[in-house]
Scaffold this motif. Structure first.
Motif, PDB file in Angstrom:
ATOM      1  N   LEU A  52      38.430  42.883  71.128  1.00 30.29           N
ATOM      2  CA  LEU A  52      37.138  43.394  71.554  1.00 30.29           C
ATOM      3  C   LEU A  52      36.887  43.089  73.029  1.00 30.29           C
ATOM      4  CD1 LEU A  52      34.905  42.445  68.489  1.00 30.29           C
ATOM      5  CD2 LEU A  52      36.405  44.434  68.837  1.00 30.29           C
ATOM      6  N   ARG A  53      35.828  43.660  73.561  1.00 25.97           N
ATOM      7  CA  ARG A  53      35.524  43.496  74.981  1.00 25.97           C
ATOM      8  C   ARG A  53      35.277  42.041  75.344  1.00 25.97           C
ATOM      9  NH1 ARG A  53      29.753  46.503  75.648  1.00 25.97           N
ATOM     10  NH2 ARG A  53      30.157  46.009  77.804  1.00 25.97           N
ATOM     11  N   ASP A  54      34.844  41.226  74.364  1.00 27.08           N
ATOM     12  CA  ASP A  54      34.637  39.800  74.640  1.00 27.08           C
ATOM     13  C   ASP A  54      35.884  38.976  74.353  1.00 27.08           C
ATOM     14  OD1 ASP A  54      32.810  38.940  71.549  1.00 27.08           O
ATOM     15  OD2 ASP A  54      34.773  39.840  71.899  1.00 27.08           O
ATOM     16  N   SER A  55      37.011  39.663  74.149  1.00 32.91           N
ATOM     17  CA  SER A  55      38.316  39.053  73.914  1.00 32.91           C
ATOM     18  C   SER A  55      38.502  38.506  72.504  1.00 32.91           C
ATOM     19  CB  SER A  55      38.635  37.959  74.940  1.00 32.91           C
ATOM     20  OG  SER A  55      38.697  38.516  76.231  1.00 32.91           O
ATOM     21  N   TYR A  56      37.537  38.739  71.616  1.00 36.85           N
ATOM     22  CA  TYR A  56      37.749  38.379  70.213  1.00 36.85           C
ATOM     23  C   TYR A  56      38.919  39.196  69.673  1.00 36.85           C
ATOM     24  CZ  TYR A  56      37.062  38.311  65.169  1.00 36.85           C
ATOM     25  OH  TYR A  56      37.251  38.201  63.812  1.00 36.85           O
ATOM     26  N   VAL A  60      45.579  41.827  60.765  1.00 36.87           N
ATOM     27  CA  VAL A  60      45.803  41.935  59.340  1.00 36.87           C
ATOM     28  C   VAL A  60      46.569  40.695  58.894  1.00 36.87           C
ATOM     29  CG1 VAL A  60      47.995  43.196  59.551  1.00 36.87           C
ATOM     30  CG2 VAL A  60      46.562  43.513  57.522  1.00 36.87           C
ATOM     31  N   GLU A  61      46.313  40.247  57.681  1.00 39.04           N
ATOM     32  CA  GLU A  61      46.858  38.972  57.220  1.00 39.04           C
ATOM     33  C   GLU A  61      48.374  38.909  57.335  1.00 39.04           C
ATOM     34  OE1 GLU A  61      44.789  36.537  56.336  1.00 39.04           O
ATOM     35  OE2 GLU A  61      46.481  35.154  56.085  1.00 39.04           O
ATOM     36  N   SER A  62      49.040  40.005  57.079  1.00 39.71           N
ATOM     37  CA  SER A  62      50.506  39.997  57.023  1.00 39.71           C
ATOM     38  C   SER A  62      51.177  39.739  58.372  1.00 39.71           C
ATOM     39  CB  SER A  62      51.016  41.322  56.452  1.00 39.71           C
ATOM     40  OG  SER A  62      50.614  42.394  57.272  1.00 39.71           O
ATOM     41  N   VAL A  63      50.431  39.844  59.473  1.00 39.18           N
ATOM     42  CA  VAL A  63      51.053  39.630  60.785  1.00 39.18           C
ATOM     43  C   VAL A  63      50.527  38.384  61.497  1.00 39.18           C
ATOM     44  CG1 VAL A  63      51.340  42.121  61.009  1.00 39.18           C
ATOM     45  CG2 VAL A  63      49.463  40.990  62.221  1.00 39.18           C
ATOM     46  N   LYS A  64      49.584  37.709  60.896  1.00 44.59           N
ATOM     47  CA  LYS A  64      49.019  36.521  61.542  1.00 44.59           C
ATOM     48  C   LYS A  64      50.098  35.480  61.776  1.00 44.59           C
ATOM     49  CE  LYS A  64      44.240  36.969  59.954  1.00 44.59           C
ATOM     50  NZ  LYS A  64      43.160  36.410  59.110  1.00 44.59           N
ATOM     51  N   GLY A  65      50.094  34.926  62.976  1.00 39.71           N
ATOM     52  CA  GLY A  65      51.101  33.943  63.352  1.00 39.71           C
ATOM     53  C   GLY A  65      52.366  34.549  63.908  1.00 39.71           C
ATOM     54  N   ARG A  66      52.527  35.856  63.780  1.00 45.41           N
ATOM     55  CA  ARG A  66      53.732  36.519  64.302  1.00 45.41           C
ATOM     56  C   ARG A  66      53.406  37.504  65.422  1.00 45.41           C
ATOM     57  NH1 ARG A  66      56.465  39.879  61.156  1.00 45.41           N
ATOM     58  NH2 ARG A  66      54.702  40.449  59.813  1.00 45.41           N
ATOM     59  N   PHE A  67      52.276  38.161  65.336  1.00 48.09           N
ATOM     60  CA  PHE A  67      51.880  39.155  66.333  1.00 48.09           C
ATOM     61  C   PHE A  67      50.738  38.591  67.189  1.00 48.09           C
ATOM     62  CE2 PHE A  67      53.063  43.343  63.923  1.00 48.09           C
ATOM     63  CZ  PHE A  67      54.322  42.827  63.675  1.00 48.09           C
ATOM     64  N   ALA A  68      50.698  39.037  68.431  1.00 46.49           N
ATOM     65  CA  ALA A  68      49.608  38.638  69.315  1.00 46.49           C
ATOM     66  C   ALA A  68      49.184  39.824  70.160  1.00 46.49           C
ATOM     67  CB  ALA A  68      50.030  37.485  70.204  1.00 46.49           C
ATOM     68  N   ILE A  69      47.894  40.111  70.151  1.00 41.10           N
ATOM     69  CA  ILE A  69      47.358  41.185  70.976  1.00 41.10           C
ATOM     70  C   ILE A  69      46.702  40.565  72.199  1.00 41.10           C
ATOM     71  CG2 ILE A  69      45.138  41.268  69.746  1.00 41.10           C
ATOM     72  CD1 ILE A  69      45.213  44.347  70.183  1.00 41.10           C
ATOM     73  N   SER A  70      46.880  41.210  73.334  1.00 38.97           N
ATOM     74  CA  SER A  70      46.298  40.688  74.568  1.00 38.97           C
ATOM     75  C   SER A  70      45.923  41.852  75.472  1.00 38.97           C
ATOM     76  CB  SER A  70      47.271  39.761  75.286  1.00 38.97           C
ATOM     77  OG  SER A  70      48.465  40.443  75.633  1.00 38.97           O
ATOM     78  N   ARG A  71      45.116  41.516  76.466  1.00 42.32           N
ATOM     79  CA  ARG A  71      44.678  42.543  77.411  1.00 42.32           C
ATOM     80  C   ARG A  71      45.125  42.136  78.796  1.00 42.32           C
ATOM     81  NH1 ARG A  71      39.484  43.340  75.821  1.00 42.32           N
ATOM     82  NH2 ARG A  71      38.972  41.338  76.750  1.00 42.32           N
ATOM     83  N   ASP A  72      45.510  43.105  79.589  1.00 37.52           N
ATOM     84  CA  ASP A  72      45.911  42.865  80.965  1.00 37.52           C
ATOM     85  C   ASP A  72      44.652  42.562  81.778  1.00 37.52           C
ATOM     86  OD1 ASP A  72      46.658  43.216  83.716  1.00 37.52           O
ATOM     87  OD2 ASP A  72      48.435  44.281  83.028  1.00 37.52           O
ATOM     88  N   ASN A  73      44.586  41.399  82.386  1.00 43.48           N
ATOM     89  CA  ASN A  73      43.382  41.028  83.124  1.00 43.48           C
ATOM     90  C   ASN A  73      43.177  41.883  84.374  1.00 43.48           C
ATOM     91  OD1 ASN A  73      42.550  38.990  81.384  1.00 43.48           O
ATOM     92  ND2 ASN A  73      43.901  37.502  82.347  1.00 43.48           N
ATOM     93  N   ALA A  74      44.274  42.332  84.941  1.00 44.95           N
ATOM     94  CA  ALA A  74      44.167  43.155  86.142  1.00 44.95           C
ATOM     95  C   ALA A  74      43.817  44.594  85.794  1.00 44.95           C
ATOM     96  CB  ALA A  74      45.466  43.097  86.933  1.00 44.95           C
ATOM     97  N   ALA A  75      44.407  45.082  84.722  1.00 48.08           N
ATOM     98  CA  ALA A  75      44.156  46.457  84.274  1.00 48.08           C
ATOM     99  C   ALA A  75      43.475  46.367  82.925  1.00 48.08           C
ATOM    100  CB  ALA A  75      45.469  47.230  84.173  1.00 48.08           C
ATOM    101  N   LYS A  76      42.160  46.301  82.920  1.00 46.22           N
ATOM    102  CA  LYS A  76      41.414  45.979  81.706  1.00 46.22           C
ATOM    103  C   LYS A  76      41.674  46.927  80.562  1.00 46.22           C
ATOM    104  CE  LYS A  76      37.337  46.043  83.381  1.00 46.22           C
ATOM    105  NZ  LYS A  76      35.857  45.951  83.433  1.00 46.22           N
TER     106      LYS A  76
END
Length: 121
Positions: A52-56, A60-76
């Motif tokens: 989300l826009r506040d970085s929350y 899904v449960e099946s990928v927790k601990g294996r996948f990570a989503i992130s946003r580019d700070n320079a290119a929002k």
């Protein structure tokens, strides 16, 4: 107009890693959320990860601990999905989505074209 361009799919062995990228461009005023869905043959599309826009973030449960989503700070309006310890059941077409406000104030959902992730030895 708004476009979402994805990249980074491909073939990987079980246990391997891939990183997907998604860049949103166009007449964007602000982004509420971006994330990834996936759809495997014969299965329903499922939400894999969202940021989300506040970085929350949420997964899904099946990928927790294996996948990570992130946003580019320079290119929002660019997000990444780092996928580690991939399993055959992660194989699917992955679709980026964005929930955003266009210039002019109206809110829409947009989708990328999809990128194939294949996990196989």
């Amino acid at each position: 107009q708004v476009q979402l361009v994805e990249s980074g799919g491909g073939l990987v062995q079980p246990g391997g890693s891939l990183r997907l990228s998604c860049a949103a461009s166009g007449s964007i005023l602000d982004v509420y959320a971006m994330g990834w869905y996936r759809q495997a043959p014969g299965k329903q599309r499922e939400l894999v990860a969202t940021i989300l826009r506040d970085s929350y973030t949420d997964y899904v449960e099946s990928v927790k601990g294996r996948f990570a989503i992130s946003r580019d700070n320079a290119a929002k309006n660019t997000v990444y999905l780092q996928m580690n310890s991939l399993k055959p059941e992660d194989a699917a077409v992955y679709y980026c989505y964005a929930d955003l406000w266009r210039v002019g104030g109206r809110r829409y959902d947009y989708w990328g074209q999809g990128t194939q992730v294949t996990v196989s030895s």
